[in-house]
Write an enzyme that holds these catalytic residues in place. Structure first.
Site, short mmCIF file in Angstrom:
data_model
loop_
_atom_site.label_atom_id
_atom_site.label_comp_id
_atom_site.label_asym_id
_atom_site.label_seq_id
_atom_site.Cartn_x
_atom_site.Cartn_y
_atom_site.Cartn_z
N LYS A 113 2.10 6.82 8.18
CA LYS A 113 2.49 6.00 7.02
C LYS A 113 3.95 5.57 7.11
O LYS A 113 4.29 4.46 6.70
CB LYS A 113 2.24 6.75 5.72
CG LYS A 113 0.76 6.80 5.38
CD LYS A 113 0.51 7.32 3.99
CE LYS A 113 -0.96 7.27 3.65
NZ LYS A 113 -1.36 8.33 2.75
N LYS A 192 -14.93 0.61 8.25
CA LYS A 192 -15.00 1.62 7.19
C LYS A 192 -14.52 1.01 5.88
O LYS A 192 -13.49 0.32 5.85
CB LYS A 192 -14.08 2.80 7.58
CG LYS A 192 -14.01 3.86 6.51
CD LYS A 192 -12.95 4.90 6.80
CE LYS A 192 -12.81 5.77 5.57
NZ LYS A 192 -11.63 6.53 5.42
N LYS A 195 -9.76 0.58 0.53
CA LYS A 195 -8.99 -0.37 -0.26
C LYS A 195 -7.95 -1.06 0.62
O LYS A 195 -7.58 -2.19 0.38
CB LYS A 195 -8.34 0.29 -1.47
CG LYS A 195 -7.33 1.32 -1.14
CD LYS A 195 -6.64 1.83 -2.38
CE LYS A 195 -5.64 2.92 -2.07
NZ LYS A 195 -6.21 4.14 -1.54
P1 ADP Z 1 -9.28 4.39 0.77
O1 ADP Z 1 -9.58 4.43 2.26
O2 ADP Z 1 -9.99 3.29 0.09
O3 ADP Z 1 -7.79 4.42 0.51
P2 ADP Z 1 -9.09 7.13 0.01
O4 ADP Z 1 -8.38 7.46 1.29
O5 ADP Z 1 -8.29 7.12 -1.25
O6 ADP Z 1 -9.83 5.74 0.17
O7 ADP Z 1 -10.32 8.11 -0.13
C1 ADP Z 1 -10.60 9.00 -1.17
C2 ADP Z 1 -11.81 9.82 -0.79
O8 ADP Z 1 -12.95 8.98 -0.53
C3 ADP Z 1 -11.61 10.64 0.50
O9 ADP Z 1 -12.21 11.90 0.32
C4 ADP Z 1 -12.33 9.86 1.56
O10 ADP Z 1 -12.81 10.71 2.59
C5 ADP Z 1 -13.47 9.18 0.79
N1 ADP Z 1 -13.77 7.87 1.38
C6 ADP Z 1 -12.96 6.78 1.35
N2 ADP Z 1 -13.53 5.73 1.98
C7 ADP Z 1 -14.73 6.17 2.42
C8 ADP Z 1 -15.80 5.54 3.16
N3 ADP Z 1 -15.73 4.27 3.54
N4 ADP Z 1 -16.88 6.28 3.44
C9 ADP Z 1 -16.96 7.57 3.06
N5 ADP Z 1 -16.00 8.22 2.37
C10 ADP Z 1 -14.89 7.54 2.05
#
Ligand code: ADP
Ligand code: TRP
Length: 323
Positions: A113, A192, A195
């Site tokens: 990051k 995948k 956001k």
């Molecule tokens: P993003 O990638 O949208 O920022 P986060 O990192 O905030 O999402 O993820 C929050 C939770 O949701 C984590 O436990 C993550 O493993 C799960 N998660 C996020 N995106 C996915 C996905 N595409 N498939 C499965 N689990 C996900």
């Protein structure tokens, strides 16, 4: 009894990837009689990247409403806002003083990051210590997290063990709970869902908007009659995660035989999502329109959470000579 604890950072609206990959499996765990679950909204963590107050409030409400709408039982369990139990910041300070600087400097998520972001603040650097405090504050046994958070759990365990060695048993050393079988939900472009990639599906959108997002899923340009490969199709790959086995087999056969167009497959996905989440959508919309109900649930959660946190903090203060 096992105590399960996990947090979701409030910097967005939960999407289908969060819902299927993290929230629904966590709710299943929380429904088991032998578990007590503390699920919280990590709104202190959100400040690292999100500076807008209105956006934060909205995301806190959206995350809380999603947990409740998906069926998290806030009577049996505890749903709370991290900042409603600010004792966690005191514990963070104590833990900071037991965290070797290189351990944070070498954390993969910090390195990745800090290379990418323009705002590399100290909060980003000490984020794993706040996360350790979140967990150790509540004597949690198991922490369900995605693989990307595994290193933060190792840091938490390391800090707890370091402290326990020096002062005798003080903290419960938690274990990460990684669901190996958990699916990676693909986004509208096949990567995948995240956001950060802007390829997400928000299942709480108004009908027309949700339909538009589903229609935007990328496909190849095969005609209606042509046979199609279900396994390389984004529409099918999302569909199979929300449809039951019979529905999935039916669409798979249709793809292979030919005779169904991507437009119809998308409509099928749309109606399946609407059906699967109809009750959740109703509850979510109700709570987002009546946020005082959410506030009341979160306040009640904070009282229950503080009742667990206070004795732990007293234990730590005592060991350190502050009490
Ligand atoms: P993003 O990638 O949208 O920022 P986060 O990192 O905030 O999402 O993820 C929050 C939770 O949701 C984590 O436990 C993550 O493993 C799960 N998660 C996020 N995106 C996915 C996905 N595409 N498939 C499965 N689990 C996900
Ligand atoms: N860092 C986690 C994430 O980004 C959110 C989080 C904060 C968390 N504190 C936690 C998760 C404590 C589990 C336990 O997904």
């Amino acid at each position: 009894m096992a105590r399960i604890l996990t947090g979701i950072t409030s910097n967005n609206i939960p999407h289908l990837g969060n819902v299927l990959g993290a929230m629904l499996p966590a709710i299943e765990l929380s429904n088991k009689a032998e578990n007590e679950s503390l699920y919280f909204i990590a709104d202190f963590h959100s400040l690292i990247s999100l500076k807008d107050a209105e956006a934060r409030k909205n995301s806190i409400n959206a995350v809380a409403a999603t947990w409740i709408a998906l069926g998290f039982d806030t009577q049996k369990n505890i749903l709370y806002r991290q900042s409603d139990v600010p004792q966690v910041t005191e514990l963070t300070w104590y833990l900071n003083c037991f965290t070797p600087y290189p351990m944070l400097a070498n954390a993969v998520s910090f390195k990745e990051k800090s290379d990418r972001l323009s705002d590399v603040n100290s909060g980003l650097f000490t984020y794993p210590v706040l996360m350790a405090a979140d967990i150790l504050m509540y004597d949690a046994n198991f922490v369900p997290v995605g693989k990307d958070q595994l290193q933060h759990l190792e840091i938490t365990r390391d800090i707890a063990e370091r402290f326990n060695r020096q002062y005798g048993d003080t903290f419960v050393v938690p274990e990460a709970k990684i669901e190996e079988s958990v699916m990676i939900v693909p986004g509208t472009d096949g990567q995948k869902m995240s956001k950060s990639y802007n390829n997400f599906i928000n299942i709480f959108l108004p009908e027309k908007e949700l339909e538009k997002v589903i229609k935007s899923i990328k496909t190849d340009s095969k005609g209606v009659e042509e046979p199609k490969d279900p396994d390389t199709c984004n529409v099918f790959n999302i569909y199979k995660l929300v449809a039951d086995a019979t529905q999935t087999d039916f669409l798979r056969t249709k793809y292979i035989e030919g005779g169904i167009g991507y437009g119809s497959a998308k409509l099928l996905l749309y109606s399946t999502l609407m059906l699967k989440f109809s009750k959740a959508r109703e509850t979510y919309n109700h709570l987002m329109a009546n946020t005082q109900e959410l506030d009341a649930i979160l306040k009640q959660g904070a009282v229950k959470a503080a009742a667990i946190a206070n004795p732990v903090l007293a234990r730590v203060r005592h060991k350190l000579g502050y009490l």
